[in-house]
Design an enzyme around this catalytic site. Structure first.
Site, PDB file in Angstrom:
ATOM      1  N   HIS A  94      66.637  -5.103  -3.767  1.00  0.00           N
ATOM      2  CA  HIS A  94      67.033  -6.401  -3.230  1.00  0.00           C
ATOM      3  C   HIS A  94      68.395  -6.854  -3.746  1.00  0.00           C
ATOM      4  O   HIS A  94      69.142  -7.531  -3.031  1.00  0.00           O
ATOM      5  CB  HIS A  94      65.960  -7.446  -3.545  1.00  0.00           C
ATOM      6  CG  HIS A  94      64.757  -7.331  -2.661  1.00  0.00           C
ATOM      7  ND1 HIS A  94      63.540  -6.870  -3.105  1.00  0.00           N
ATOM      8  CD2 HIS A  94      64.595  -7.574  -1.342  1.00  0.00           C
ATOM      9  CE1 HIS A  94      62.682  -6.861  -2.106  1.00  0.00           C
ATOM     10  NE2 HIS A  94      63.288  -7.279  -1.028  1.00  0.00           N
TER      11      HIS A  94
ATOM     12  N   ASN B 189      63.394  -1.981   6.128  1.00  0.00           N
ATOM     13  CA  ASN B 189      63.439  -1.549   4.722  1.00  0.00           C
ATOM     14  C   ASN B 189      62.039  -1.326   4.159  1.00  0.00           C
ATOM     15  O   ASN B 189      61.730  -0.264   3.611  1.00  0.00           O
ATOM     16  CB  ASN B 189      64.178  -2.582   3.868  1.00  0.00           C
ATOM     17  CG  ASN B 189      65.605  -2.780   4.316  1.00  0.00           C
ATOM     18  OD1 ASN B 189      66.195  -1.905   4.930  1.00  0.00           O
ATOM     19  ND2 ASN B 189      66.158  -3.941   4.029  1.00  0.00           N
TER      20      ASN B 189
ATOM     21  N   CYS C 118      65.848  -6.277  11.695  1.00  0.00           N
ATOM     22  CA  CYS C 118      66.709  -6.963  10.730  1.00  0.00           C
ATOM     23  C   CYS C 118      66.827  -6.219   9.409  1.00  0.00           C
ATOM     24  O   CYS C 118      67.169  -6.813   8.392  1.00  0.00           O
ATOM     25  CB  CYS C 118      66.211  -8.388  10.478  1.00  0.00           C
ATOM     26  SG  CYS C 118      64.544  -8.488   9.796  1.00  0.00           S
TER      27      CYS C 118
END
Length: 755
Positions: free
Chosen positions: A367, A632, A680
């Site tokens: 992240h 992801n 996204c």
């Protein structure tokens, strides 16, 4: 210990006097080896310095042939000296010539000396050279002599690190300690940054290495150790820890290290050699780090982090530095170096001054990397011993296009990268020229390119990039950058600001995705063995409905009189979506009863990132207004790969058949159900990823603002029908029979697409 001159404390005092003399570097070094030899009753004392060409040069000697100084050069692994340097551990031999690593150098005249004691000259875990004493008589040096030599090596480490010895070197043969160095890591965020080093956890500056009053130093050490242990005891007595659980076990292990008698004994031994308490801690830490960095055991390397943190805390107590320097007080071109960093820590820094990041840990899908890419900050990770490669203020270049960093670069290297930065700026200007052009493929397919955002400072990118809106607004970032939980009024103000900035363009707000590695600094940390699979995102929100309801209420009020899109993360079954949507309905009822203006239209959707949803799409699509693929997490869960684990994160290819087939299935079902679909994840931020997605039928992508220009340039030159015709048969072929990434690259080259 055998000594003719009063022991190590006297030696250190005389060394300090020598260091203060106004003499040349060679004279200073020559005096130092004479002092050491006399103090240790050694017939030979020699200093070898590691050069930038990874060789060891004899810089000074007492006892060997002085004509060999600056002429005898060993490879980094050659002879006993090379063995000490490469292993970063002392070597104590009674008969050096019988050791298999012994290398005879006739120009030195050392063949008459049998006993050998060599210690690495270490600083921040890095080997800078080797210090050696020798005698004719065959004997093993005692522990006190080894301690004395290691302590003396600390003083030499500071001398070498100061750069003073560079004046003695021939061009191309300078000491490695203060010269240009290139390190290679992993690309976390693309881009190039030139700047100066800022340590995320600044090293404690030790001003006094040599003790004036030994009993006083021992007392200082004991007092600091007692305070450190007491602090840990208080942590364990806190109500949220005392009841037990994994978090208590972690702290118990931490306390065990702090109370380890072996660690304490080493610290006291180092002080006994004449060091100040803080210098003793640094020496023990440096020795431990050099040894454990060479271990391949992941458990030992994890324990190194615990020991380093303990040593760091202890040194800060000893020198009275309770807090790190303010992260707002950065130079204008700061390159932050850290062992590890979370997204919240990154957001603490002033983004106007932060130019780049270098991490010892971290992978491209972590992240902190995602946030760095969103902010357009070049970052390189997996750099061994990152905090030890440079000192604060050193010039440094971060090349996020190749994964390389350049510490103290030469003028030629710096000039070359400065030109690359100017070239990238010109290319960005070309992308900017595309801003107002409709994003349509050559065969007339409209593609929506939206940006990912999370804070008010991201909002100018909507206009700057010409994006179609915000496809993912990460609401958790507001929670992560604050020192306390944002009030509903604070959330309301931010969401209104976002919608005002977007105007008529759509904004998709993702509800809180906290937990895992996105911990809030003001909330109790939850220790989980597998945090990515644990209590996070919608799971936390449904278990703490007050938190989620407060956010939903702020979103609904902000959207009053206009269109609003709300998206739930980490949904793993339809029932979770039903429960989350019920909270929206409940808040709508509340606001309606209290006379608030409601949104004109509310679209409620979910992210598809848990593989279980792939087998519930038919049921889910009957209830949602839209779907957004979170590539992801979906990819890491499909492959059972932790994206934060560097050892396995590169074991799968996002362009592989299983992943692309899953994405094709989602697109097909959404089109059949006539439901809006977007993606996204980071896949959309790469032109090659966007090419594959468009070929699969995706017509809405949300990506980082810095990636929108390159992706749009590719889209404008793309024939989507050709891409679809090329990719379809590859997915129908047996998995692994062909490299889809290679075929996509070949297609792009043939079509003139810039990837």
């Amino acid at each position: 210990m055998r000594s003719a001159s009063g022991g190590p404390r006297v030696l250190l005092r005389r060394l300090r006097e020598t260091m203060a003399e106004q003499v040349s570097a060679q004279e200073r070094l020559d005096k130092i080896v004479v002092l050491i030899a006399a103090n240790m009753v050694a017939e030979v004392c020699s200093v070898y310095v590691l050069r930038i060409d990874n060789t060891l040069e004899l810089y000074a000697t007492e006892g060997l042939n002085r004509e060999a100084v600056h002429h005898t050069v060993l490879s980094a692994h050659e002879g006993l000296v090379g063995l000490v340097a490469s292993e970063a551990t002392p070597l104590n031999l009674s008969d050096a010539q019988s050791h298999p690593a012994f290398s005879f150098r006739p120009e030195t005249g050392e063949e008459i000396y049998h006993s050998f004691l060599g210690v690495p000259i270490l600083r921040a875990g890095n080997t800078l050279g080797v210090l050696v004493v020798q005698n004719r008589a065959k004997r093993n040096y005692v522990e006190e002599e080894l301690e004395a030599l290691q302590t003396t090596a600390m003083v030499l480490a500071e001398l070498i690190a100061s750069g003073e010895l560079s004046a003695l070197a021939q061009p191309g043969h300078e000491p490695a300690a203060r010269h240009s160095a290139q390190k290679v890591g992993a690309i976390l965020s693309e881009g190039i940054a030139l700047g100066h080093v800022v340590l995320h956890e600044p090293r404690v500056v030790i001003k006094d290495y040599i003790a004036e009053d030994l009993p006083k130093e021992i007392k200082r050490l004991d007092t600091a150790l007692a305070k450190l242990r007491a602090d840990l005891d208080r942590m364990l007595e806190r109500g949220d820890v005392a009841e037990g659980g994994e978090h208590r076990e972690v702290l118990e292990a931490y306390r065990m290290f702090a109370n380890d008698q072996g660690w304490s004994h080493k610290l006291h031994e180092a002080v006994a050699t004449g060091l100040t308490a803080e210098a003793a801690v640094e020496r023990v830490q440096s020795d431990t780090r050099a040894r454990m960095l060479r271990s391949t055991d992941p458990y030992l390397r994890d324990r190194l982090h615990d020991l380093e943190d303990l040593g760091y805390r202890l040194m800060r107590q000893l020198v009275g530095q309770d807090h790190a320097p303010s992260r707002e007080q950065l130079p204008d071109n700061a390159i932050v170096i850290a062992r590890a960093m979370g997204p919240a820590a990154l957001l603490d820094y002033d983004r106007k001054r932060l130019r780049g990041i270098v991490l010892e840990e971290g992978t491209a899908n972590s992240h902190v990397s995602i946030v760095a890419r969103a902010l357009g900050i070049p970052a390189v990770g997996e750099v061994p011993n990152a905090p030890g490669i440079a000192d604060p203020g050193d010039a440094i270049i971060v090349d996020g296009t190749s994964g390389s960093i350049y510490v103290r670069p030469s003028q030629e290297v710096e000039a070359a990268f400065a030109e690359r930065v100017r070239f990238r700026a010109r290319r960005q200007a070309q992308y900017l020229a595309l801003r107002d052009r409709p994003c349509v493929t050559k065969d007339g397919q409209k593609v929506e390119l939206m940006i990912n955002a999370g804070l008010a400072i991201d909002l100018p990118h909507i206009e700057d990039t010409g994006s179609a809106g915000i496809g993912l607004f990460r609401t958790e970032l507001q929670f992560m950058v604050g020192q306390s939980l944002p009030r509903t009024s604070d959330q309301l103000a931010l969401y209104r600001t976002v919608l005002d900035a977007a105007g008529t363009k759509p904004v998709t707000f993702r509800t809180l995705d906290i937990g895992g590695d996105k911990a809030l600094p003001y909330m109790e940390a939850v220790i989980e063995e597998n945090p990515a699979l644990g209590w996070r995102a919608i799971r936390l929100g449904l278990d703490r409905p007050g938190l989620l309801r407060g956010q939903i209420r702020a979103l609904l009020r902000a959207g009053g009189g206009r269109a609003l899109r709300i998206m739930f993360p980490m949904i793993s079954e339809v029932a979770e979506f039903d429960a989350a949507k019920a909270l929206v309905e409940r808040e709508l009822t509340y606001l309606r009863q209290h006379g608030h203006t409601l949104p004109e239209r509310i679209d409620i959707g979910t992210m598809v990132e848990v593989p279980a949803l792939l087998y519930q799409l038919d049921e889910l699509l009957r209830k949602v207004d839209f779907i957004s693929v979170g590539s992801n997490d979906l990819f890491q869960f499909l492959y059972a790969v932790d994206r934060g684990n560097a050892k396995v994160s590169e074991r799968f290819d996002t362009m592989s058949a299983p992943i692309l087939r899953a994405l094709r299935q989602i697109a097909h079902k959404c089109h059949t159900a006539q439901k809006s679909l977007s993606l996204c994840g980071e896949m959309a931020s790469k032109p090659i990823g966007a090419l594959a997605l468009i070929a699969l039928g995706y017509r809405s992508l949300s990506l980082s603002a810095t990636a929108l220009g390159p992706v749009k340039a590719m889209v404008l030159d793309l024939d989507a029908k050709k891409a679809e015709a090329m990719l379809g048969p590859l997915l129908d072929a047996p998995a692994g029979s062909v490299s889809i990434r290679q075929k996509l690259t070949e297609f792009a080259e043939a079509e003139g697409l810039a990837l």
